[in-house]
Design a protein around this motif. Structure first.
Motif, short mmCIF file in Angstrom:
data_model
loop_
_atom_site.label_atom_id
_atom_site.label_comp_id
_atom_site.label_asym_id
_atom_site.label_seq_id
_atom_site.Cartn_x
_atom_site.Cartn_y
_atom_site.Cartn_z
N ASN A 191 0.82 -1.21 0.00
CA ASN A 191 0.00 0.00 0.00
C ASN A 191 0.86 1.27 0.00
N ASP A 192 0.22 2.43 0.00
CA ASP A 192 0.93 3.71 -0.07
C ASP A 192 1.77 3.99 1.18
N ASN A 193 1.52 3.27 2.28
CA ASN A 193 2.30 3.42 3.52
C ASN A 193 3.50 2.49 3.55
N GLY A 194 3.72 1.71 2.47
CA GLY A 194 4.83 0.77 2.44
C GLY A 194 4.56 -0.53 3.17
N GLU A 195 3.30 -0.77 3.55
CA GLU A 195 2.93 -2.00 4.24
C GLU A 195 2.57 -3.08 3.21
N ILE A 196 2.85 -4.33 3.58
CA ILE A 196 2.61 -5.47 2.70
C ILE A 196 1.43 -6.27 3.24
N LEU A 197 0.56 -6.70 2.32
CA LEU A 197 -0.61 -7.49 2.67
C LEU A 197 -0.19 -8.93 2.96
N MET A 198 -0.46 -9.39 4.19
CA MET A 198 -0.06 -10.73 4.63
C MET A 198 -1.28 -11.50 5.12
N ILE A 199 -1.23 -12.83 4.90
CA ILE A 199 -2.26 -13.72 5.41
C ILE A 199 -1.62 -14.76 6.32
N ARG B 13 -2.14 -18.49 6.93
CA ARG B 13 -2.78 -19.60 6.24
C ARG B 13 -3.52 -20.52 7.20
N THR B 14 -4.63 -21.06 6.76
CA THR B 14 -5.38 -22.01 7.59
C THR B 14 -4.82 -23.42 7.48
N ASP B 15 -4.09 -23.73 6.39
CA ASP B 15 -3.64 -25.11 6.18
C ASP B 15 -2.33 -25.46 6.86
N ASN B 16 -1.52 -24.45 7.21
CA ASN B 16 -0.26 -24.76 7.91
C ASN B 16 0.10 -23.73 8.99
N ASP B 17 -0.75 -22.74 9.18
CA ASP B 17 -0.59 -21.70 10.20
C ASP B 17 0.60 -20.77 9.94
N ASN B 18 1.22 -20.86 8.78
CA ASN B 18 2.31 -19.96 8.43
C ASN B 18 1.76 -18.67 7.83
N TRP B 19 2.57 -17.63 7.90
CA TRP B 19 2.24 -16.37 7.25
C TRP B 19 2.74 -16.43 5.81
N ALA B 20 2.04 -15.72 4.92
CA ALA B 20 2.39 -15.74 3.50
C ALA B 20 1.74 -14.54 2.82
N VAL B 21 2.15 -14.29 1.58
CA VAL B 21 1.41 -13.36 0.74
C VAL B 21 0.32 -14.17 0.05
N PRO B 22 -0.75 -13.54 -0.40
CA PRO B 22 -1.82 -14.29 -1.05
C PRO B 22 -1.36 -14.97 -2.33
N GLY B 23 -2.07 -16.03 -2.70
CA GLY B 23 -1.75 -16.71 -3.95
C GLY B 23 -2.39 -18.07 -4.04
N GLY B 24 -2.24 -18.68 -5.21
CA GLY B 24 -2.79 -20.00 -5.43
C GLY B 24 -2.65 -20.42 -6.87
N GLU C 160 4.20 -3.81 8.26
CA GLU C 160 5.46 -3.17 7.89
C GLU C 160 6.49 -4.26 7.61
N PRO C 161 7.35 -4.05 6.63
CA PRO C 161 8.36 -5.08 6.30
C PRO C 161 9.21 -5.51 7.49
N ALA C 162 9.55 -4.60 8.38
CA ALA C 162 10.37 -4.96 9.54
C ALA C 162 9.64 -5.96 10.44
N HIS C 163 8.33 -5.87 10.52
CA HIS C 163 7.55 -6.80 11.34
C HIS C 163 7.47 -8.18 10.68
N LEU D 62 11.90 -7.40 -1.20
CA LEU D 62 12.40 -6.30 -0.38
C LEU D 62 13.77 -5.80 -0.84
N GLU D 63 14.52 -6.65 -1.55
CA GLU D 63 15.82 -6.23 -2.10
C GLU D 63 15.66 -5.27 -3.27
N LYS D 64 14.45 -5.15 -3.82
CA LYS D 64 14.17 -4.24 -4.95
C LYS D 64 15.15 -4.46 -6.09
N ARG D 65 15.27 -5.72 -6.50
CA ARG D 65 16.20 -6.09 -7.58
C ARG D 65 15.82 -5.45 -8.90
#
Length: 158
Positions: A29-37, A39-50, A128-131, A149-152
């Motif tokens: 988003n415009d604040n530099g925050e990343i959308l994270m979920i 997951r219900t299938d393994n309880d890990n955090w991830a970006v959306p996808g499928g 926030e990316p640091a979190h 985050l490396e902005k390659r």
């Protein structure tokens, strides 16, 4: 509930029996925050996808999966990389499918919606990316986020 187990370079992992093209999306988003979920299938955090469905483009799948898992509408803005490391296997225990990794990581910006959990995401948050660095992530998801985050200058191809 379906379970997902990720393996990396594990000689005791089950053998792959499928290869399914999929997409992940880093929505910032415009604040530099990343959308994270969370997951219900393994309880890990991830970006959306499928998985990319038949008759669907990569970008259509990315927009659809993001909306389904997070409630956020997005516009695709770029490509981070293509991840197809045969050492990364994903075991879905509900049907005993064992996928070899094949994922395209895209970038996006939000254009609407409200963060809303789904059947696939128990939590949805702008972070926030640091979190994010302190979250429980699968090895492959951490690698993808690090590449973002490396902005390659060029897409990663693994």
């Amino acid at each position: 509930m379906a379970r997902r187990i990720d393996y990396y370079g594990d000689p005791n992992a089950p053998k792959a029996n499928s290869l399914v093209p999929s997409v992940n999306v880093v929505v910032e988003n415009d604040n530099g925050e990343i959308l994270m979920i969370r997951r219900t299938d393994n309880d890990n955090w991830a970006v959306p996808g499928g998985a990319i469905d038949l008759g669907e483009s990569v970008t259509q799948a990315a927009v659809r999966e993001t909306k389904e898992e997070t409630g956020i509408d997005c516009e695709i803005t770029g490509l981070v990389g293509i991840y197809s490391d045969p050492k990364h296997l994903i075991h879905y225990t509900s049907n005993d499918e064992v996928r070899q990794e094949f994922s395209i990581l895209l970038t996006a910006r939000p254009v609407g919606g409200v963060p809303t959990p789904s059947d696939e995401s128990r939590e949805v948050h702008w972070m926030e990316p640091a979190h994010i660095r302190a979250l429980k992530l699968d090895r492959s998801m951490r690698l993808r986020l690090d590449h973002y985050l490396e902005k390659r200058d060029r897409p990663v191809v693994i």
